[in-house]
Design a protein around this motif. Structure first.
Motif, short mmCIF file in Angstrom:
data_model
loop_
_atom_site.label_atom_id
_atom_site.label_comp_id
_atom_site.label_asym_id
_atom_site.label_seq_id
_atom_site.Cartn_x
_atom_site.Cartn_y
_atom_site.Cartn_z
N GLU A 79 0.84 -1.19 0.00
CA GLU A 79 0.00 0.00 0.00
C GLU A 79 0.88 1.25 0.00
O GLU A 79 0.66 2.19 -0.77
CB GLU A 79 -0.91 -0.03 1.24
CG GLU A 79 -1.90 1.12 1.27
CD GLU A 79 -2.67 1.19 2.58
OE1 GLU A 79 -2.33 0.48 3.53
OE2 GLU A 79 -3.62 1.99 2.63
N LEU A 80 1.93 1.18 0.85
CA LEU A 80 2.79 2.35 0.99
C LEU A 80 3.59 2.62 -0.29
O LEU A 80 3.69 3.77 -0.75
CB LEU A 80 3.76 2.11 2.17
CG LEU A 80 4.44 3.34 2.73
CD1 LEU A 80 3.42 4.33 3.27
CD2 LEU A 80 5.42 2.92 3.84
N SER A 81 4.14 1.57 -0.89
CA SER A 81 4.97 1.79 -2.09
C SER A 81 4.10 2.31 -3.24
O SER A 81 4.52 3.17 -4.00
CB SER A 81 5.73 0.53 -2.50
OG SER A 81 4.87 -0.46 -2.96
N MET A 82 2.88 1.82 -3.32
CA MET A 82 1.98 2.31 -4.39
C MET A 82 1.58 3.75 -4.13
O MET A 82 1.54 4.57 -5.05
CB MET A 82 0.75 1.42 -4.49
CG MET A 82 1.04 0.10 -5.15
SD MET A 82 -0.51 -0.64 -5.66
CE MET A 82 0.08 -2.06 -6.51
N ALA A 83 1.28 4.06 -2.87
CA ALA A 83 0.90 5.45 -2.54
C ALA A 83 2.05 6.38 -2.88
O ALA A 83 1.85 7.45 -3.46
CB ALA A 83 0.54 5.54 -1.06
N TYR A 84 3.26 5.95 -2.56
CA TYR A 84 4.44 6.78 -2.79
C TYR A 84 4.70 6.94 -4.30
O TYR A 84 4.96 8.03 -4.81
CB TYR A 84 5.65 6.15 -2.09
CG TYR A 84 6.92 6.91 -2.31
CD1 TYR A 84 7.16 8.11 -1.64
CD2 TYR A 84 7.88 6.46 -3.22
CE1 TYR A 84 8.33 8.82 -1.84
CE2 TYR A 84 9.06 7.16 -3.43
CZ TYR A 84 9.27 8.35 -2.74
OH TYR A 84 10.42 9.05 -2.96
N LYS A 85 4.63 5.81 -5.03
CA LYS A 85 5.00 5.85 -6.45
C LYS A 85 3.94 6.54 -7.32
O LYS A 85 4.27 7.23 -8.28
CB LYS A 85 5.21 4.42 -6.99
CG LYS A 85 6.54 3.83 -6.59
CD LYS A 85 6.98 2.71 -7.51
CE LYS A 85 6.26 1.42 -7.26
NZ LYS A 85 6.90 0.27 -7.91
#
Ligand SMILES: CC(=O)SCCNC(=O)CCNC(=O)[C@H](O)C(C)(C)COP(=O)(O)OP(=O)(O)OC[C@H]1O[C@@H](n2cnc3c(N)ncnc32)[C@H](O)[C@@H]1OP(=O)(O)O
Ligand SMILES: N[C@@H](CCO)C(=O)O
Length: 403
Positions: free
Chosen positions: A237-243
């Protein structure tokens, strides 16, 4: 023997091929059936020591291949480039590194796209069901062909981690140390569920034609959708939100563009039937298969073990590595556990090299202590002194290394 490769296959300058089965020496599969012809595509890095005691086997994940690193400055970079090479974590000045494309794959090793010797046509769904144990048995046969009788280390992430664990259980006495990264002791139902939907996406594509699509376009839409689903499980979730955030481009969310891009990419480089067979092998993975209990299987191990999890992995979450390491310890195996604190999800093992490097280096240094080396220039300086020269002669275990 006819060797054909899936169209996405990229020939590598250092790729080697070995035959590890023949009609006289067929390969029997765990789930039944046999193969009378198996080509294995593999690459090697570094130099095999005279004692044959410096071999590292690197096992690749689902869509990986035999090319974890470049062979020189002009070669294509590999999927574990920062970890493999002279002076790197898997130091090719010291170790002889081997990586082979798995059985059932489509990057040079025999798989569903290969010709069935009985018909001359691609196996398609006529290819026998394969397991991680079969992949490892193929690698063992490859090592026999290469006259390698011992492994210093087996290491891999995801499906590569399953292979590493399978090596430890199937071949005690053959390996000094094993590193299992982002892999479980057995596939859990949630992981099987993701794969089920991925397989359905391929098989519901009319162009799949029960696997008989060779010579035509194949189930490109289905494979792309399957990969898009897979990619979601490899991230967090975090990596997608960031990217991606909620950004849009060309009328789509960036995350949608990304999944489309990854879907289009897999179609160019991977065979849909291979994808089905390898997903199935992941689902079937259970290290206790063939043994009375999970503990009995793990108790066979005599290698030193390092189990590594990725904190944000939703596919094979870290509690699965914790359980594996705890069970190993309970049955008396020397096992270490490390969980890297990474936002990148399952594919952290392909991204977080700065986190993996110290953990791997510490383990390798402890499990496989380097022989005392005397750089060759220094040795010549020593030689001027008859005392040092005598000392060097009295210590045959000291290795000389070019600097
Ligand atoms: C382990 C093995 O054995 S080998 C298999 C490893 N290889 C793969 O899994 C292939 C797919 N690749 C990937 O998943 C990733 O590149 C990883 C895991 C290897 C590395 O992850 P990251 O460094 O986080 O890369 P990220 O996922 O952001 O970008 C990957 C690609 O998507 C592209 N991309 C990123 N954002 C977007 C977007 N919004 N829209 C379209 N494309 C995008 C990038 O340009 C990049 O393209 P490239 O691969 O052609 O260079
Ligand atoms: N992203 C990697 C790991 C999946 O487990 C691959 O495609 O092989």
């Amino acid at each position: 023997m006819v060797v054909t490769f899936f169209p996405g296959f990229r020939w590598r300058s250092q790729l080697k091929l070995a035959q590890i089965a023949s009609p006289e020496d067929p390969f029997t599969l765990e789930q039944g059936g046999c193969l009378t012809e198996i080509t294995v595509a593999y690459e090697t890095y570094g130099t095999l020591s005279a004692a044959g005691d410096n071999v590292i086997l690197v096992a690749h994940a689902l869509t990986g291949d035999s090319h974890p690193a470049a062979h020189g400055p002009y070669d294509e970079q590999g999927w574990w480039e920062p970890l493999i090479g002279p002076g790197r974590t898997l130091d090719t000045d010291r170790f002889y590194v081997i990586c082979a494309n798995v059985l059932g794959g489509c990057q040079g090793t025999t798989g569903p796209a290969s010709p069935d010797p009985a018909t001359g046509r691609a196996y398609g769904m006529g290819f026998p069901e394969i397991t991680v144990k079969d992949m490892v048995k193929v690698q063992k046969r490859l090592l026999e062909v290469l006259r390698i009788q011992h492994l210093a280390l087996v290491i891999g992430g995801s499906m590569g981690g399953m292979q590493a664990l399978e090596w430890a259980v199937s071949y005690p006495g053959f390996i000094d140390a094993v590193v299992v990264i982002a892999a479980p002791g057995y596939a859990a139902p949630q992981a099987i569920a993701y794969n089920r939907v991925g397989r359905q996406a391929v098989m519901l594509d009319p162009a799949w034609q029960n696997g008989n699509y060779y010579g035509g376009p194949g189930p490109e839409k289905g494979l792309a959708a399957a990969r898009a689903l897979g990619m979601i499980t490899y991230q967090s979730e975090l990596s997608m939100a960031y990217k991606f955030g909620r950004r849009t481009r060309s009328g789509q969310f960036e995350v949608e563009n990304y999944l489309d891009y990854q879907g289009a990419n897999i179609v160019k480089r991977f065979d849909a039937n291979s994808y089905l067979y390898l997903l199935r092998a992941l689902d079937l993975f259970d290290i206790s298969a063939g043994y009375a209990t999970y503990e009995d299987a793990l108790a066979r191990i005599d290698a030193r073990m390092l189990i590594v999890g990725v904190s944000s992995d939703i596919l094979y979450p870290p509690h699965q590595q914790e359980e594996l390491a705890a069970t190993l310890r309970r049955v008396g195996i020397r096992a270490e556990l490390a969980v890297i604190n990474s936002p990148h999800g399952h594919d952290g093992f392909l991204i977080d090299f700065q986190l993996l490097r110290p953990i791997l280096t510490r383990f390798i240094d402890a499990a496989l202590p380097a022989p005392v080396t005397v750089p060759i220039r220094q040795w010549f300086r020593f030689r001027a002194s008859s005392l040092a020269y005598l000392g060097a002669r009295l210590m045959p275990a000291v290795e000389l290394r070019e600097v």
